[in-house]
Design an enzyme around this catalytic site. Sequence first.
Site, PDB file in Angstrom:
ATOM      1  N   LYS A 186       8.565 -10.166   1.542  1.00  0.00           N
ATOM      2  CA  LYS A 186       7.771  -9.945   0.342  1.00  0.00           C
ATOM      3  C   LYS A 186       7.902  -8.776  -0.573  1.00  0.00           C
ATOM      4  CE  LYS A 186       2.401  -8.800  -0.800  1.00  0.00           C
ATOM      5  NZ  LYS A 186       1.343  -8.549  -0.251  1.00  0.00           N
ATOM      6  N   LYS A 233       8.090  -5.595   4.294  1.00  0.00           N
ATOM      7  CA  LYS A 233       6.890  -5.965   3.117  1.00  0.00           C
ATOM      8  C   LYS A 233       7.736  -4.293   2.275  1.00  0.00           C
ATOM      9  CE  LYS A 233       2.437  -5.378   1.058  1.00  0.00           C
ATOM     10  NZ  LYS A 233       1.497  -5.468   1.245  1.00  0.00           N
TER      11      LYS A 233
HETATM   12  C1  PBG Z   1      -2.877  -6.337   0.660  1.00  0.00           C
HETATM   13  C2  PBG Z   1      -2.374  -7.263  -0.311  1.00  0.00           C
HETATM   14  C3  PBG Z   1      -1.121  -6.635  -1.329  1.00  0.00           C
HETATM   15  C4  PBG Z   1      -0.589  -8.240  -1.343  1.00  0.00           C
HETATM   16  C5  PBG Z   1      -0.863  -9.186  -0.857  1.00  0.00           C
HETATM   17  N1  PBG Z   1      -1.723  -8.403   0.561  1.00  0.00           N
HETATM   18  C6  PBG Z   1      -1.290  -6.067  -2.178  1.00  0.00           C
HETATM   19  C7  PBG Z   1      -0.527  -4.451  -1.522  1.00  0.00           C
HETATM   20  O1  PBG Z   1      -0.394  -4.782  -0.674  1.00  0.00           O
HETATM   21  O2  PBG Z   1      -0.887  -3.762  -2.465  1.00  0.00           O
HETATM   22  C8  PBG Z   1       0.003  -8.453  -3.009  1.00  0.00           C
HETATM   23  C9  PBG Z   1       0.591 -10.052  -2.910  1.00  0.00           C
HETATM   24  C10 PBG Z   1       0.827 -10.676  -4.367  1.00  0.00           C
HETATM   25  O3  PBG Z   1       0.836  -9.568  -5.816  1.00  0.00           O
HETATM   26  O4  PBG Z   1      -0.305 -11.309  -4.458  1.00  0.00           O
HETATM   27  N2  PBG Z   1      -2.177  -5.071   1.207  1.00  0.00           N
END
Ligand code: PBG
Length: 326
Positions: free
Chosen positions: A246, A193
């Site tokens: 992601k 991520k």
């Molecule tokens: C929580 C999380 C996030 C997303 C998914 N889980 C936000 C972040 O890390 O700030 C983002 C998903 C999206 O942008 O569609 N940690």
Amino acid sequence: MIIRPRRLRQNNILRKMVRETKVSADSLILPFFVREGNNIEEEIPSLCGQTRYSPDTIAKGVEKALKSGVSSFMLFGIPSHKDENGTGAYDENGVVQKAAKQLKKGFGGDIYIITDVCLCEYTSHGHCGAINGASVDNDATLPLLAKTALSHAAAGADMVAPSDMMDGRIAAIRGALDEQGFCDTPVMSYAAKYSSAFYGPFREAAGSAPQFGDRKSYQMDCHNGKEAIKEVLLDISEGADIVMVKPALSYLDIISEVSKTANIPVAAYSVSGEYAMIKAAAKQNLIDEYNAMCETAVSIFRAGADILITYYAAELSGAIKKGDIG
Ligand code: PBG
């Protein structure tokens, strides 16, 4: 003689016959935002076309999605109360727990519920873990994440998906689930991520933007590819059942590499900013929304993803039914 690759492109049936990438609605997951309260069904301004529900109304959204052919859902919670340690995340009467219970009662095995496990929507500072001074305390966060995952499983979640990016969290969560008899509950790890600008509309939708600093000390640096493999292999060794990359669109190379390396299914999350970009460009008549949506989804599967998490899941399922992609 000319060698003619075009020969296989002259007929619609033939074109479909020789498609290298197969796309199925079974591989799509639709995210849902569920907010504490009653009777809520509100359009999300930053994610045009998406709706925020409360635990008592979310069945409506699920019903609609089921009709379109999507049966897997990912739940994100928006609590009414936030605090330092994100206690709402692991409250057995928390908003995600309530929604999961409701949905399981209503739909049972007809749907598959995945819950996002993270603290950022529940902490007053907006970070994904507990805070010690100005930094996130990795190890102190692990038991909180384990408690969160456990409370989701107890409420009926079919799968848990930790998105916090703390080191060691897959082992902590797996251990807690096994200990409490949830041996068969899979863990989908947000393994690679990245710290990304593309989460903007989500943070707006979930009210989870960090109140100070950023997430660069725990989310990955976009310059790094090999590090994604390291994260993925670690999570697999800790017991992840599915690994995720992601965002998706700017990380197709990572999806490709991970899919070659991992011996488990690979999910890709086409995040809020990717969705919002297509929406915004289409609104200005700069691109055709339907075709851009289809092309984007196919490219993510072509890169090697087995599963796609996308706000377009219902519309993509429609495109698959029509035979425009598939
Ligand atoms: C929580 C999380 C996030 C997303 C998914 N889980 C936000 C972040 O890390 O700030 C983002 C998903 C999206 O942008 O569609 N940690």
